[in-house]
Design a protein around this motif. Structure first.
Motif, short mmCIF file in Angstrom:
data_model
loop_
_atom_site.label_atom_id
_atom_site.label_comp_id
_atom_site.label_asym_id
_atom_site.label_seq_id
_atom_site.Cartn_x
_atom_site.Cartn_y
_atom_site.Cartn_z
N HIS A 84 39.98 48.11 33.28
CA HIS A 84 39.66 46.59 33.06
C HIS A 84 38.33 46.72 32.44
CE1 HIS A 84 38.85 42.62 35.89
NE2 HIS A 84 39.23 42.57 34.83
N GLU A 135 48.46 47.89 35.56
CA GLU A 135 47.23 47.19 35.47
C GLU A 135 46.36 48.75 35.13
OE1 GLU A 135 44.35 44.54 36.97
OE2 GLU A 135 42.73 45.63 36.55
N GLU A 178 42.68 43.73 30.30
CA GLU A 178 42.88 44.84 31.36
C GLU A 178 44.30 44.81 30.07
OE1 GLU A 178 43.49 42.02 35.62
OE2 GLU A 178 44.92 42.03 34.07
MG MG Z 1 40.97 44.33 37.22
#
Ligand code: MG
Ligand code: ATP
Length: 569
Positions: free
Chosen positions: A407, A404, A209
């Motif tokens: 990803h 985040e 991430e």
């Molecule tokens: Mg994710």
């Protein structure tokens, strides 16, 4: 754009519902407006910033040879049933029925659709490798939408899918996408760290991430400043500390009146928590599970969910535990049968632990694994903790909060095998396509950029994603002199290809400067009767305190140098 015409009002007060800085500032700057929980309209300024981010993403995707396409939001539920992901997404999946009672899904992501598409279009090794991406709306019925654009139920994602002939090809692609991601975040003015991420129950494959470090981040990042180990807390490991082995002693009962928690137990018996064994009960897809872990550690529910390969995991209620004939508060690992038992590998070191006795006010001393009890599964299911040893180098781990924003994930052949997407290799042999998937939350990136670039007055847009580059602020515009000179400059700048927000309102200098700071436009040009006396404008960068006078005839050149030559916030 003339501010007098701009749709969207700035607010002086911080809306009470706003939870984090980007949420507050996006609302106060009139860039977004809430429609329902986790559902927002983008107003013109917010929409322009979002499109800037999309364009940076597009350029970097195209640069690594990815092809843009568009897949539908509306997808048949059967496709999701085919991979079982209708169950793993569970209640987060928005479903609906059409007029013929056929069930449909509003796509939360597109692995199923892309795999089906590829199955129909890829036949030979000559068709590979392939990189396909889209910038598309996703729907997820998040249990807790929050933080403005951070966690919403309808959002724009850039999702890229890679298709390779073998693992080697995937490794190469993965690296090249990581490079593109680093460019995207850097070009958007974001500083990110790449961390190891959970790859779900599929397991085994790489997943990373990209985190924007910010106090408002919902994810915990565990990292080592000495060897650069960094992982999402969902995935992170630490050394746990090996306990001293002692000669195993015979089990003894001890009275522990009203003692229920590990803290109480270690205080009462005057022993470290690491000398106790904690029993925790979970309900995994509505089945009771017993979990044993050393008393100083906590259960990592992501690791446990992966170990159990279940969809829904929650702490079991006291009632559920009692119903199984066990005593919550002093449950014993000894003699448990009929339910699944999982233990953290921490219980395999150390000896003579204090554990529950499965009756009130009593515990057992000198409990040893595997001498005294058995479990079905022993593996790492502990939460890593800051202060513990780094699994790579042994130094002390640190912890911080992160958002985040992206990803990347090596899927392997799980989707291609399940949905039958294969190709013929050089020898004419049928093989499953090796896949990867890579996502960026576009709106979340925008919000994260604000979390990282703001001050007490407002947003400080990095130039590449600012809705406009220049805020042309005309003071005392009632005066004919300022009115005509600012109109001329506005025309000139627009003709020069600059993106200008022209504050042509009849407002005080205070109101205009406050709005300019709140909106965060990187370059402010102020024109007033005073600056015109010197045939100049005042140029101020949003992130600097000082301003300077620039002669009118030099303004375009200066801006050209500053904007295209690039200075960053
Ligand atoms: Mg994710
Ligand atoms: P999270 O753990 O934050 O729920 P996720 O891991 O489920 O996210 P992915 O499936 O990896 O999300 O989606 C790719 C990207 O899409 C994420 O990295 C994030 O930037 C963005 N994203 C995911 N869910 C949301 C959401 N509810 N609102 C806004 N952006 C989101």
């Amino acid at each position: 754009m003339r501010l007098s015409n701009l749709f969207g009002k700035t607010l002086r007060e911080t809306p009470s519902e706003a939870e984090n800085i980007s949420h507050q500032l996006l609302l106060r700057a009139g860039m977004i407006s809430q429609v329902a929980a986790g559902v927002y309209s983008y107003l013109p300024l917010g929409w322009r910033a979002l499109k800037k981010v999309e364009n940076i993403i597009r350029e970097e995707m195209d640069r690594i040879g990815a092809q843009e396409l568009l897949m539908p939001v509306l997808q048949p539920l059967e496709l999701w049933q085919g991979t079982g992901r209708d169950l793993s997404f569970g209640k987060s999946l928005f479903t609906l029925k059409d007029r013929r009672e056929r069930r449909l899904v509003l796509g939360p992501t597109h692995e199923e659709v892309i795999t089906q598409l590829v199955r129909q279009n890829v036949q030979s090794h000559r068709d590979l490798p392939l990189l396909l991406y889209q910038i598309q709306t996703k729907f997820r019925d998040e249990p807790r939408p929050r933080g403005g654009l951070m966690r919403v139920r309808e959002f724009t994602m850039k999702d890229l899918y890679s298709l390779d002939a073998d693992e080697e090809g995937l490794d190469k692609t993965y690296k090249s996408v990581i490079g593109a991601y680093q460019n995207i975040f850097a070009r958007s003015g974001l500083s990110t760290v790449m961390v190891e991420a959970d790859s779900g129950a599929i397991g085994g494959k790489d997943s990373h991430e990209f985190m924007v470090i910010a106090p408002s981040g919902e994810d915990e990042v565990i990292y080592c400043s000495s060897c650069k180990y960094a992982a999402n807390a969902e995935k992170a490991q630490d050394l746990k500390g090996r306990m001293n082995e002692e000669e195993p002693l015979p089990i003894e009962e001890v009275e522990t009146p009203r003692i229920k928690t590990i803290d109480e137990l270690s205080g009462f018996l005057n022993i470290p928590k690491s000398k106790t064994l904690k029993a925790v009960f979970y309900s995994a897809d509505e089945e009771l599970v017993f979990v044993a872990i050393r008393g100083d550690l906590e259960v990592n529910e992501t690791k446990l969910r992966n170990a159990l390969r279940c969809h829904e995991l929650r702490l079991a209620s006291e009632e559920e535990v009692m119903r199984a004939g066990l005593f919550a508060g002093s449950a014993s690992p000894l003699g448990i049968t009929g339910i699944k038992r999982v233990a953290d590998d921490s219980i395999t070191t150390g000896s003579n632990l204090v554990a529950g006795a499965n009756k009130p006010d009593t515990h057992l001393k000198n409990v040893n694994y595997p001498r005294d009890f058995d479990v079905d599964l022993v593996l790492d299911i502990a939460l890593a903790q800051a202060g513990q040893g780094c699994p790579k180098c042994g130094e002390r781990l640190l912890s911080t909060q992160g958002i985040e924003v992206g990803h990347v994930f090596k899927l392997g052949t799980i989707f291609s095998e399940t949905l039958g997407a294969s190709y013929l290799d050089r020898d004419g042999k049928k093989r499953p396509i090796v896949m990867g998937c890579y996502g960026i939350g576009v709106g979340r990136l925008l919000a994260a950029a604000i979390e990282q670039n703001h001050d007490e007055k407002g947003i400080i847009w990095p130039i590449p994603i600012a809705p406009y580059n220049i805020y042309l602020c005309a003071l005392s515009i009632e005066s004919e002199e300022v009115a005509s000179a600012s109109e001329r400059l506005y025309e000139e700048l627009q003709e020069g290809g600059f993106e200008v927000l022209f504050d042509d309102r009849v407002e005080s200098a205070g109101v205009k400067f406050n709005d300019a700071d709140l909106l965060g436009i990187p370059i402010r040009l102020t024109m007033s009767p005073r600056t015109l006396k010197s045939q100049a404008v005042e140029l101020k960068l949003r992130w600097k305190n000082q301003a300077e006078l620039v002669p009118l005839e030099e303004v375009s050149d200066r801006l050209e140098k500053n904007i295209r030559g690039g200075f960053t916030a």
